[in-house]
Design an enzyme around this catalytic site. Structure first.
Site, short mmCIF file in Angstrom:
data_model
loop_
_atom_site.label_atom_id
_atom_site.label_comp_id
_atom_site.label_asym_id
_atom_site.label_seq_id
_atom_site.Cartn_x
_atom_site.Cartn_y
_atom_site.Cartn_z
N HIS A 193 44.94 -35.40 -93.22
CA HIS A 193 45.98 -36.39 -93.55
C HIS A 193 45.47 -37.35 -94.63
CE1 HIS A 193 47.37 -35.70 -89.17
NE2 HIS A 193 48.21 -35.07 -89.96
N LYS A 198 57.92 -35.56 -76.82
CA LYS A 198 56.57 -35.11 -77.13
C LYS A 198 55.56 -36.04 -76.47
CE LYS A 198 54.83 -32.85 -81.31
NZ LYS A 198 54.71 -32.95 -82.75
N ARG A 218 49.43 -26.22 -94.89
CA ARG A 218 48.14 -25.56 -94.63
C ARG A 218 48.28 -24.05 -94.64
NH1 ARG A 218 47.45 -29.13 -89.50
NH2 ARG A 218 49.09 -27.67 -89.05
N SER A 229 45.76 -32.10 -86.00
CA SER A 229 45.70 -33.02 -84.86
C SER A 229 45.57 -32.26 -83.55
CB SER A 229 46.95 -33.91 -84.83
OG SER A 229 46.98 -34.75 -85.96
#
Length: 158
Positions: free
Chosen positions: A21, A45, A94, A131
């Protein structure tokens, strides 16, 4: 990008904020005059780290970079970006899977509000950092220092 000041919103849960990040924000500062790191609050979440700790760690990381601010939001990203006066949404890519997902969201966001999404391809040295991987390493009590900024590490260890 000609013209006035450009503002970007970089949305995510940042649970936690990683070196990937951080690298994306550094690169995006060449494209935007201001970046709002926008922490989305998703009640469905389960977060690993409390919102205030995530905000604090990111603010600490960028305390000497006035172009970067941190905010939390619990609405659609396009609504938050519109209220913030953002010119574009910033996202990192990514993998091919990331691209397919982000392309769909970018198209919907543009359809909803006209806002563009700028996608930056992650540098190879950060392509494996996420993460969720960091959370898994924490769960197994492994060293996460290579994958998070020292400010994140400090806040998480308190």
């Amino acid at each position: 990008m000609m013209g006035g000041m450009k503002k970007a919103v970089f949305p995510g849960t940042f649970d936690p904020f990683t070196t990937g990040h951080q690298a994306l924000v550094e690169r995006a500062l060449k494209l935007a005059d201001e970046i709002i790191i926008a922490i989305g609050i998703n009640p469905d979440k389960k977060s690993c780290f409390a919102l205030d700790r995530r905000i604090e760690s990111i603010e600490k990381l960028y305390e000497n970079e006035p172009a970067v601010t941190v905010a939390a939001y619990d609405s659609l990203t396009t609504d938050f970006a519109g209220k913030a006066g953002a010119d574009f949404i910033l996202r990192g890519i990514r993998t091919v899977q990331d691209y397919e997902y982000e392309k769909t969201i970018a198209c919907i966001n543009r359809r909803l509000s006209g806002i563009e999404t700028v996608m930056l391809v992650t540098e190879p040295e950060f392509s494996h950092v996420s993460s969720s991987i960091v959370r898994e390493l924490i769960q197994y009590k492994k060293d996460i220092s290579p994958f998070v900024p020292k400010e994140t590490l400090y806040i998480l260890q308190r």
